[in-house]
Design a protein around this motif. Sequence first.
Motif, PDB file in Angstrom:
ATOM      1  N   GLY A 186     -73.970  27.797  63.642  1.00  0.00           N
ATOM      2  CA  GLY A 186     -73.197  26.849  64.436  1.00  0.00           C
ATOM      3  C   GLY A 186     -71.745  26.774  64.012  1.00  0.00           C
ATOM      4  N   GLU A 187     -71.471  27.112  62.746  1.00  0.00           N
ATOM      5  CA  GLU A 187     -70.095  27.076  62.253  1.00  0.00           C
ATOM      6  C   GLU A 187     -69.298  28.308  62.665  1.00  0.00           C
ATOM      7  N   GLY A 188     -69.968  29.324  63.229  1.00  0.00           N
ATOM      8  CA  GLY A 188     -69.277  30.546  63.645  1.00  0.00           C
ATOM      9  C   GLY A 188     -68.640  30.406  65.018  1.00  0.00           C
ATOM     10  N   GLN A 189     -68.088  31.515  65.490  1.00  0.00           N
ATOM     11  CA  GLN A 189     -67.380  31.515  66.766  1.00  0.00           C
ATOM     12  C   GLN A 189     -68.268  31.913  67.944  1.00  0.00           C
ATOM     13  N   LYS A 190     -69.456  32.403  67.654  1.00  0.00           N
ATOM     14  CA  LYS A 190     -70.332  32.859  68.736  1.00  0.00           C
ATOM     15  C   LYS A 190     -71.112  31.687  69.334  1.00  0.00           C
ATOM     16  N   ARG A 191     -71.438  31.824  70.604  1.00  0.00           N
ATOM     17  CA  ARG A 191     -72.261  30.805  71.253  1.00  0.00           C
ATOM     18  C   ARG A 191     -73.655  30.836  70.623  1.00  0.00           C
ATOM     19  N   LEU A 192     -74.231  29.663  70.437  1.00  0.00           N
ATOM     20  CA  LEU A 192     -75.533  29.550  69.767  1.00  0.00           C
ATOM     21  C   LEU A 192     -76.517  28.804  70.655  1.00  0.00           C
ATOM     22  N   ALA A 193     -77.647  29.449  70.879  1.00  0.00           N
ATOM     23  CA  ALA A 193     -78.769  28.777  71.542  1.00  0.00           C
ATOM     24  C   ALA A 193     -79.893  28.627  70.512  1.00  0.00           C
ATOM     25  N   ILE A 194     -80.470  27.443  70.452  1.00  0.00           N
ATOM     26  CA  ILE A 194     -81.592  27.187  69.554  1.00  0.00           C
ATOM     27  C   ILE A 194     -82.866  27.117  70.397  1.00  0.00           C
ATOM     28  N   VAL A 195     -83.845  27.939  70.017  1.00  0.00           N
ATOM     29  CA  VAL A 195     -85.096  28.022  70.774  1.00  0.00           C
ATOM     30  C   VAL A 195     -86.239  27.528  69.897  1.00  0.00           C
ATOM     31  N   VAL A 196     -86.914  26.478  70.340  1.00  0.00           N
ATOM     32  CA  VAL A 196     -88.136  26.013  69.683  1.00  0.00           C
ATOM     33  C   VAL A 196     -89.287  26.726  70.382  1.00  0.00           C
ATOM     34  N   ASN A 197     -89.841  27.736  69.727  1.00  0.00           N
ATOM     35  CA  ASN A 197     -90.830  28.606  70.351  1.00  0.00           C
ATOM     36  C   ASN A 197     -92.251  28.098  70.103  1.00  0.00           C
ATOM     37  N   GLN A 198     -93.176  28.628  70.926  1.00  0.00           N
ATOM     38  CA  GLN A 198     -94.597  28.283  70.850  1.00  0.00           C
ATOM     39  C   GLN A 198     -94.819  26.791  71.123  1.00  0.00           C
ATOM     40  N   ILE A 199     -94.103  26.276  72.144  1.00  0.00           N
ATOM     41  CA  ILE A 199     -94.215  24.862  72.496  1.00  0.00           C
ATOM     42  C   ILE A 199     -95.591  24.550  73.073  1.00  0.00           C
ATOM     43  N   ASP A 200     -96.351  25.636  73.410  1.00  0.00           N
ATOM     44  CA  ASP A 200     -97.706  25.413  73.908  1.00  0.00           C
ATOM     45  C   ASP A 200     -98.623  24.815  72.831  1.00  0.00           C
ATOM     46  N   LYS A 201     -98.155  24.814  71.561  1.00  0.00           N
ATOM     47  CA  LYS A 201     -98.929  24.176  70.496  1.00  0.00           C
ATOM     48  C   LYS A 201     -98.813  22.656  70.530  1.00  0.00           C
ATOM     49  N   HIS A 202     -97.893  22.159  71.323  1.00  0.00           N
ATOM     50  CA  HIS A 202     -97.652  20.718  71.332  1.00  0.00           C
ATOM     51  C   HIS A 202     -98.806  19.968  72.003  1.00  0.00           C
ATOM     52  N   LEU A 203     -99.212  18.871  71.387  1.00  0.00           N
ATOM     53  CA  LEU A 203    -100.282  18.032  71.919  1.00  0.00           C
ATOM     54  C   LEU A 203     -99.719  16.651  72.213  1.00  0.00           C
ATOM     55  N   ASP A 204     -99.739  16.277  73.485  1.00  0.00           N
ATOM     56  CA  ASP A 204     -99.122  15.009  73.892  1.00  0.00           C
ATOM     57  C   ASP A 204     -99.816  13.802  73.287  1.00  0.00           C
ATOM     58  N   PHE A 205    -101.117  13.910  73.043  1.00  0.00           N
ATOM     59  CA  PHE A 205    -101.811  12.730  72.518  1.00  0.00           C
ATOM     60  C   PHE A 205    -101.393  12.436  71.080  1.00  0.00           C
ATOM     61  N   GLU A 206    -100.865  13.448  70.384  1.00  0.00           N
ATOM     62  CA  GLU A 206    -100.359  13.216  69.035  1.00  0.00           C
ATOM     63  C   GLU A 206     -98.953  12.628  69.063  1.00  0.00           C
ATOM     64  N   LEU A 207     -98.146  13.138  69.979  1.00  0.00           N
ATOM     65  CA  LEU A 207     -96.759  12.665  70.102  1.00  0.00           C
ATOM     66  C   LEU A 207     -96.238  13.047  71.479  1.00  0.00           C
TER      67      LEU A 207
END
Length: 522
Positions: free
Chosen positions: A148-169
């Motif tokens: 983020g401190e560099g000059q290039k554009r940065l995209a942050i990807v949170v991968n494997q979101i299919d692991k998320h369980l709504d009943f937990e959070l």
Amino acid sequence: MPTNLMQTEDKVFLTQISQLAKSFQDSGDSAAANKLRDLIDRAQTDEGSAYAAFVGLFSAGKSSLLNTLCGSDLKTGAVPTTAEATQVRLSDRNSNVVLLDTPGVDSTDDAHQEATEKALHLADAIVLVMDYQHVEAEENLELAQQFGEGQKRLAIVVNQIDKHLDFELPFEDFRQRVVTTLDDWGIEYDKLFFTANTDSPYNQLDSLSQWLLELAIPQVNEGTEEAQQPEDALEAHGSTQPIPARTDMLMLRVEEVVDEHVRWLFQADWQKESERVEQLAGFQLDTVADIKQEFADITRRVDENRRYLEKAAEQLHHVHDTISEKMLRSIDSAQIAPYETTGKGKAFIESMKPGFHVGWIRKEEKTRDERQTRLQRFVEDLRSKSTQFLLWPTQSELRQMLAEQKWLFTEIEDEISHMELSVTEELCSRLVEEGALVSDSYSHQYVADVASAIRAQCSRQVKRILEKVREVTEEHHTMELSGERQALERLKEIQSALADMIRLNEDMERDKEQYMSYVLSQ
């Protein structure tokens, strides 16, 4: 200093970069020279393409994500199978983006690190892939902070979101927690995506694809015919944000390499000045701006302390006089000869008058004994009252005055503890004025004279202690002020060292500008 060179002959532009690479090679910086040659190869083989490097820790799912995005068949697994960054393409009718799959950035293998570094310097944007279950891991956040401190554009990807369980959070709570964590770490990024290789209601794979394709949509200068970007291209990707022109993106990469080369040239001098600042300051700060800010803060505090101490020194005598006046007034008003004590003093004076005698047999001896008895009674009572109503209250008031200044209390406590009042038979006998014994009112005056003599003893001791307080306080303030002055002198040395670093940085910027001017001279 990127500029649009769309009207410049590509061959001339690349020739300038090639000559710059030769200059870097001749100076001994083969690493920078090779990076420029990589950029030339990129321009010649992938004209019109933008580059995005996918980076992350092992097992973050980079390769699987790229396979899903591009329909490719990259090898996957926790252990990288190649030391090279693998290229895949993502294209539509308007854009062509080269995606670079890098080995894990946490690899200790030199070849892996070299491959990752090469991919990063070629890239126009960085996609940092984090596994869903480790998005808040310190390693991931440190990487995000670094990129983020560099000059290039940065995209942050949170991968494997299919692991998320709504009943937990609930997902929105999870998303907000991620955003808050990134903000708390001060991480600057362009976009945040949540992705999965399988179905998930929160999968933003299409949005990520659109963002990547937008990297290659050219941005042209305003005020020209070319300023009209194809509206259908922008609408197709759901964006109206200007994207750098393709040649400008290449120029940005060249400028990054030039910056690295200039830092390489000045590395020894910069390191020397940086160590000088650290040695003088006693701590290390990341940037010259940070050190200058620290210097400004310390200087401000020094000035405030100096003004305070100077004012305190000016008021010292005034405070001393005020305290002295208050203490002496308390001493003068102390009632050390109440009615009973005064009566004993009168009885003693009565025994000292001419014609006073006791009995007829052994009259002189009995009279002498009676006088001595009355004197002892008076002295013992007066000593008790003087201790109770003068000495102890005075000591208490002195201690209270020093209670908030422990450094001063330590110096003066012995003086206070050793205060004493000399109420003796010798004193009381010496103060008798034989010529005044004939007066009926002398007994009152006598007791007042004795009380005054005892108060005078106390006053002299208090004055001596307060004078010691003044001397110790002056010494303390002088030492404190001396320390602040020494600190200020040290800060001036730091300021001088920083000035040298600033001048060195200006030299580096001038060299960098000269290199870039050469590249832009067509």
